[in-house]
Design a protein around this motif. Structure first.
Motif, PDB file in Angstrom:
ATOM      1  N   GLU A 226       0.829  -1.139  -0.120  1.00 37.59           N
ATOM      2  CA  GLU A 226      -0.016   0.024   0.086  1.00 37.59           C
ATOM      3  C   GLU A 226       0.791   1.267   0.063  1.00 37.59           C
ATOM      4  O   GLU A 226       1.966   1.406   0.416  1.00 37.59           O
ATOM      5  CB  GLU A 226      -0.947   0.346   1.167  1.00 37.59           C
ATOM      6  CG  GLU A 226      -1.976  -0.983   1.312  1.00 37.59           C
ATOM      7  CD  GLU A 226      -2.754  -1.237   0.046  1.00 37.59           C
ATOM      8  OE1 GLU A 226      -3.249  -0.029  -0.156  1.00 37.59           O
ATOM      9  OE2 GLU A 226      -3.377  -2.236  -0.239  1.00 37.59           O
ATOM     10  N   PRO A 227       0.397   2.221  -0.562  1.00 36.38           N
ATOM     11  CA  PRO A 227       1.066   3.563  -0.798  1.00 36.38           C
ATOM     12  C   PRO A 227       1.229   4.098   0.617  1.00 36.38           C
ATOM     13  O   PRO A 227       0.180   3.806   1.653  1.00 36.38           O
ATOM     14  CB  PRO A 227       0.480   4.367  -1.544  1.00 36.38           C
ATOM     15  CG  PRO A 227      -0.362   3.652  -2.464  1.00 36.38           C
ATOM     16  CD  PRO A 227      -0.649   2.378  -1.572  1.00 36.38           C
TER      17      PRO A 227
ATOM     18  N   GLY B   7       1.196  -5.262   7.465  1.00 36.07           N
ATOM     19  CA  GLY B   7       2.599  -5.523   7.518  1.00 36.07           C
ATOM     20  C   GLY B   7       3.622  -5.996   6.337  1.00 36.07           C
ATOM     21  O   GLY B   7       4.486  -6.333   6.648  1.00 36.07           O
ATOM     22  N   TYR B   8       2.673  -5.779   5.051  1.00 42.04           N
ATOM     23  CA  TYR B   8       3.200  -6.225   4.200  1.00 42.04           C
ATOM     24  C   TYR B   8       4.072  -5.086   3.264  1.00 42.04           C
ATOM     25  O   TYR B   8       4.130  -4.460   2.513  1.00 42.04           O
ATOM     26  CB  TYR B   8       2.163  -6.709   2.940  1.00 42.04           C
ATOM     27  CG  TYR B   8       1.396  -7.871   3.427  1.00 42.04           C
ATOM     28  CD1 TYR B   8       1.893  -9.286   3.419  1.00 42.04           C
ATOM     29  CD2 TYR B   8       0.104  -7.350   4.053  1.00 42.04           C
ATOM     30  CE1 TYR B   8       1.008 -10.264   4.099  1.00 42.04           C
ATOM     31  CE2 TYR B   8      -0.530  -8.695   4.399  1.00 42.04           C
ATOM     32  CZ  TYR B   8      -0.151  -9.864   4.734  1.00 42.04           C
ATOM     33  OH  TYR B   8      -0.909 -11.142   5.155  1.00 42.04           O
TER      34      TYR B   8
ATOM     35  N   LEU C  19      10.528   7.002  10.880  1.00 40.16           N
ATOM     36  CA  LEU C  19      10.199   5.829  10.905  1.00 40.16           C
ATOM     37  C   LEU C  19       9.462   4.709  11.775  1.00 40.16           C
ATOM     38  O   LEU C  19       8.768   3.815  11.340  1.00 40.16           O
ATOM     39  CB  LEU C  19      11.768   5.039  10.839  1.00 40.16           C
ATOM     40  CG  LEU C  19      12.791   5.533   9.720  1.00 40.16           C
ATOM     41  CD1 LEU C  19      14.154   4.697   9.735  1.00 40.16           C
ATOM     42  CD2 LEU C  19      12.291   5.044   8.354  1.00 40.16           C
ATOM     43  N   SER C  20       9.237   5.635  12.796  1.00 43.79           N
ATOM     44  CA  SER C  20       8.317   4.706  13.738  1.00 43.79           C
ATOM     45  C   SER C  20       6.895   5.048  13.292  1.00 43.79           C
ATOM     46  O   SER C  20       6.019   4.253  13.398  1.00 43.79           O
ATOM     47  CB  SER C  20       8.403   5.496  15.280  1.00 43.79           C
ATOM     48  OG  SER C  20       9.519   5.021  15.826  1.00 43.79           O
ATOM     49  N   ARG C  21       6.640   6.317  12.715  1.00 47.08           N
ATOM     50  CA  ARG C  21       5.262   6.523  12.063  1.00 47.08           C
ATOM     51  C   ARG C  21       5.057   5.678  10.757  1.00 47.08           C
ATOM     52  O   ARG C  21       3.942   5.062  10.568  1.00 47.08           O
ATOM     53  CB  ARG C  21       5.174   7.843  11.707  1.00 47.08           C
ATOM     54  CG  ARG C  21       5.193   8.728  12.795  1.00 47.08           C
ATOM     55  CD  ARG C  21       4.579  10.192  12.475  1.00 47.08           C
ATOM     56  NE  ARG C  21       5.180  10.968  11.495  1.00 47.08           N
ATOM     57  CZ  ARG C  21       6.418  11.720  11.766  1.00 47.08           C
ATOM     58  NH1 ARG C  21       6.631  11.938  13.120  1.00 47.08           N
ATOM     59  NH2 ARG C  21       6.912  12.172  10.834  1.00 47.08           N
ATOM     60  N   VAL C  22       6.107   5.292  10.181  1.00 46.92           N
ATOM     61  CA  VAL C  22       6.132   4.396   8.917  1.00 46.92           C
ATOM     62  C   VAL C  22       5.559   3.135   9.329  1.00 46.92           C
ATOM     63  O   VAL C  22       4.906   2.394   8.801  1.00 46.92           O
ATOM     64  CB  VAL C  22       7.483   4.761   7.861  1.00 46.92           C
ATOM     65  CG1 VAL C  22       7.469   3.727   6.949  1.00 46.92           C
ATOM     66  CG2 VAL C  22       7.569   6.076   7.456  1.00 46.92           C
ATOM     67  N   LEU C  23       6.311   2.590  10.355  1.00 46.66           N
ATOM     68  CA  LEU C  23       6.171   1.280  10.749  1.00 46.66           C
ATOM     69  C   LEU C  23       4.660   1.172  11.203  1.00 46.66           C
ATOM     70  O   LEU C  23       4.268   0.105  11.095  1.00 46.66           O
ATOM     71  CB  LEU C  23       7.211   0.800  11.644  1.00 46.66           C
ATOM     72  CG  LEU C  23       7.377  -0.521  12.085  1.00 46.66           C
ATOM     73  CD1 LEU C  23       7.720  -1.466  10.803  1.00 46.66           C
ATOM     74  CD2 LEU C  23       8.651  -0.789  13.148  1.00 46.66           C
ATOM     75  N   ASN C  24       4.345   2.140  12.000  1.00 42.63           N
ATOM     76  CA  ASN C  24       3.024   2.151  12.594  1.00 42.63           C
ATOM     77  C   ASN C  24       1.824   2.015  11.393  1.00 42.63           C
ATOM     78  O   ASN C  24       0.903   1.176  11.546  1.00 42.63           O
ATOM     79  CB  ASN C  24       2.711   3.057  13.309  1.00 42.63           C
ATOM     80  CG  ASN C  24       3.273   3.209  14.847  1.00 42.63           C
ATOM     81  OD1 ASN C  24       3.560   2.208  15.258  1.00 42.63           O
ATOM     82  ND2 ASN C  24       3.439   4.441  15.281  1.00 42.63           N
ATOM     83  N   GLU C  25       2.364   2.557  10.193  1.00 34.50           N
ATOM     84  CA  GLU C  25       1.378   2.725   9.261  1.00 34.50           C
ATOM     85  C   GLU C  25       1.559   1.350   8.395  1.00 34.50           C
ATOM     86  O   GLU C  25       0.540   0.845   7.945  1.00 34.50           O
ATOM     87  CB  GLU C  25       1.831   3.720   8.331  1.00 34.50           C
ATOM     88  CG  GLU C  25       0.864   4.144   7.184  1.00 34.50           C
ATOM     89  CD  GLU C  25       1.114   5.226   6.359  1.00 34.50           C
ATOM     90  OE1 GLU C  25       0.727   5.635   4.999  1.00 34.50           O
ATOM     91  OE2 GLU C  25       2.071   6.158   6.709  1.00 34.50           O
ATOM     92  N   ILE C  26       2.620   0.858   8.293  1.00 37.45           N
ATOM     93  CA  ILE C  26       3.025  -0.450   7.513  1.00 37.45           C
ATOM     94  C   ILE C  26       2.130  -1.526   8.214  1.00 37.45           C
ATOM     95  O   ILE C  26       1.294  -2.468   7.841  1.00 37.45           O
ATOM     96  CB  ILE C  26       4.344  -0.913   7.449  1.00 37.45           C
ATOM     97  CG1 ILE C  26       4.768   0.178   6.302  1.00 37.45           C
ATOM     98  CG2 ILE C  26       4.518  -2.274   7.216  1.00 37.45           C
ATOM     99  CD1 ILE C  26       6.725  -0.052   6.618  1.00 37.45           C
TER     100      ILE C  26
END
Length: 628
Positions: free
Chosen positions: A583-584, A613-614, A601-608
């Motif tokens: 997902e974008p 988690g893909y 990167l914490s925000r990006v990981l939360n979004e992933i």
């Protein structure tokens, strides 16, 4: 210069009487026209018609709301010209005639490669119609270019915006406001994006000219006009109306369709009470468009010169507009992809709805205070494109950012499980202590090579032994020393390592760069997924390189960039990370350049993780050295 003979009705420039333009004034208009001296009845234009005994008509190019445009040639020199002729039905309309005369006078004042050139203005006795003789532009309209080639790439749109803004800056300096910017009113010489020309100043306003001939009429295209052109903010139309119109035009060519800004006066007025929905627009462009599309003219950029500067240097955009102005509601998808690179980070979602007070809009508070950046040029970060090369100016004396490692165990509970039977899963689970990442290098050799990155010396004998026992081959091991500010980047990559998604494969052509030089690389196995390519410098600041990734025929991407830095404390480690996801991603799009890695990167990981988690990542390191 090509256009179908008749424009789509929704895209036509309109002159529409307002309710205040009452019957009495119309009677006055008819009476005034009737008292004029008799003129020849308007005649149709045909191929071969001779205009003013100088110009032979060769073909119709387009027809709009007020006039027809023909290709003609000077019978004495053979030079091509464009001839704009008032429509027969409007040939006795004094208001329209005044607009044509005004356009001739305005064009005569202007001289810029981004603005159409004027030659002559005549009343042709044979046709009984007024004719404006202009430069003929051998090319296509911006809309035609998009129709054939698809939506523009972000960098192309920014260059286009900068050039057009410089031309309009000169027009505005002479008191000329275009008021009708649209993709149909921009021509591309030889169909080149880097050579655009603004045409059709038919409803432009000059500061020293009366508005009387437009009194009681709306002029423009509903899809592209500013709020003040339809009566908001006192209806006072100034240069910032063109700033708003340009933003709508750029959004349209990035999307492949205009924004839904209404097809009638009522709909257009309602659509301009808040910020338009900019969902799907590239992250390189939407902060500037948000600034330009503020409903209140006073809150937009000051002038077109400022727009041009920000298009070429996004660090000039006020910080408030580099943060999200939307909520969580998804918007409708847009047509087209806009370039060779997949949608990098997604986009803003639902725009902030208006307005605390009538006629104003309140920008949200930034999520964090403005920080001293570790990447700087004249006090701010600059990532400027010059001949396909990004030059990052680093400021080495800034202290490293304090970093907090990403909480891997907490985040990983919602990520797909690791397959510890694979090399990647085994290496991710092997504990070499904090701030350490182990990956297998892709070398093509039979003997496996493991790369260990850490901010300290790491004992690797146990790793070599365990790997050999599990996979039956003793590995070679290389090590790289990173800075403490880059630890969050290692934690991030390790958190995603060895899970469901196959990682991209990132390689650099060198592991060293001299300050002022350049480095290039290649990215494989992105598999058409959304991609985020970024650099993490020693202080922990993140800098987006996604726009530098150029798709190749074999499905890979190549990229290059340069770095200018006064290296005073010895060689400095630089990390490049390629992240792919199903997902974008929104978080990278709303981050300012130089954002702290541990926060972003914490925000990006939360979004992933919220999306299942893909995602997967690869990392490469190079050393930046002082010039000899």
């Amino acid at each position: 210069m090509t256009r179908p003979p008749v424009e789509d009705d929704d895209d036509r420039t309109r002159l529409v009487p307002s309710p205040q333009h009452d019957a009495a004034s119309q009677v006055d208009d008819r009476t005034r026209i009737a008292t004029r001296p008799a003129e020849p009845a308007p005649q149709p234009v045909t191929t071969g018609s001779l205009i003013n005994n100088n110009y032979r008509v060769r073909a119709m190019l387009s027809q709009g709301g007020m006039g027809e445009v023909y290709r003609a040639e000077n019978i004495f020199t053979g030079d091509p010209v464009a001839v704009k002729i008032v429509l027969p039905t409007l040939a006795r309309d004094e208001g329209i005639i005044a607009l044509f005369k005004r356009e001739a006078r305005i064009l005569g004042q202007l001289n810029d490669d981004a603005l159409v050139r004027y030659h002559n203005f005549v009343l042709d006795d044979g046709l009984g119609r007024y004719c404006l003789i202009m430069e003929f532009i051998d090319g296509t309209t911006l809309w035609d270019h998009v129709d054939v080639n698809g939506p523009l790439r972000a960098q192309d749109a920014l260059r286009l915006m900068a050039r057009l803004a410089r031309g309009l800056e000169k027009a505005h300096a002479r008191g000329v406001i275009h008021r009708d910017l649209s993709p149909d009113n921009v021509m591309l010489r030889q169909d080149k994006i880097d050579d655009p020309v603004i045409i059709d100043f038919g409803i432009a306003r000059a500061a020293d000219m009366s508005e009387g001939q437009l009194a009681g009429r709306f002029a423009g295209k509903y899809k592209y006009v500013s709020p003040e052109q339809i009566g908001h903010f006192g209806g006072e139309v100034g240069p910032r109306a063109d700033i708003y119109g340009m933003a709508l035009m750029i959004a349209a060519v990035l999307r492949g369709d205009p924004l839904p800004m209404g097809g009638s006066a009522e709909e257009a007025a309602a659509a301009r009470r808040g910020l338009p929905n900019l969902s799907g627009l590239p992250h390189e462009v939407y902060p500037l468009l948000q600034y330009m599309l503020q409903p209140d003219p006073a809150m937009r950029p000051h002038d077109m010169g400022e727009v041009a500067d920000m298009a070429l240097d996004p660090t000039r955009i006020p910080l408030a507009f580099r943060h999200p102005l939307w909520g969580e509601t998804s918007a409708a998808p847009i047509r087209g992809g806009g370039g060779s690179l997949p949608s990098l980070t997604g986009a803003p979602r639902e725009p902030l709805r208006p307005v605390a007070r009538e006629g104003t809009i309140d920008a949200p508070e930034p999520r964090r205070k403005n920080r001293r950046r570790t990447l700087a040029a004249t006090g701010a970060v600059a990532a400027l494109a010059f001949g396909g090369l990004v030059v990052l100016n680093l400021k080495p004396d800034a202290p490293p950012q304090t970093t907090t490692p990403i909480a891997q165990d907490q985040q990983a509970t919602t990520l797909p499980g690791r397959d510890i039977e694979t090399e990647a899963g085994f290496l991710a689970g092997f504990d070499l202590g904090p701030c350490t990442l182990v990956q297998r290098s892709v070398t093509g050799l039979a003997t496996p090579t493991l790369s260990v990155l850490s901010n300290r010396d790491v004992e690797t004998d146990g790793l070599a032994k365990a790997f050999a026992e599990r996979f039956g081959a003793a590995p070679d091991i290389t090590t790289g020393r990173i800075a403490a500010g880059q630890c969050a980047a290692l934690d991030f990559v390790r958190t995603l390592q060895g899970r469901a998604e196959a990682p991209p494969i990132l390689s650099l052509d060198s592991d060293r760069m001299t300050a002022g030089g350049a480095i290039a690389g290649r990215l494989r196995e992105a598999r058409g997924r959304p991609l985020w390519l970024f650099l993490v410098e020693p202080g922990g600041g993140i800098h987006d390189l996604s726009s530098r990734a150029i798709a190749q025929a074999d499905g890979s991407f190549v990229f290059s960039f340069g770095m200018a830095e006064q290296v005073t404390d010895g060689p400095s480690p630089q990390l490049i990370i390629a992240l792919t996801s199903r997902e974008p991603l929104i978080a990278p799009a709303v981050a300012a350049s130089g954002a702290p890695a541990n926060e972003l990167l914490s925000r990006v990981l939360n979004e992933i993780t919220a999306a299942g988690g893909y995602a997967s990542a690869d990392i490469a390191m190079f050393t930046l050295e002082a010039t000899s």
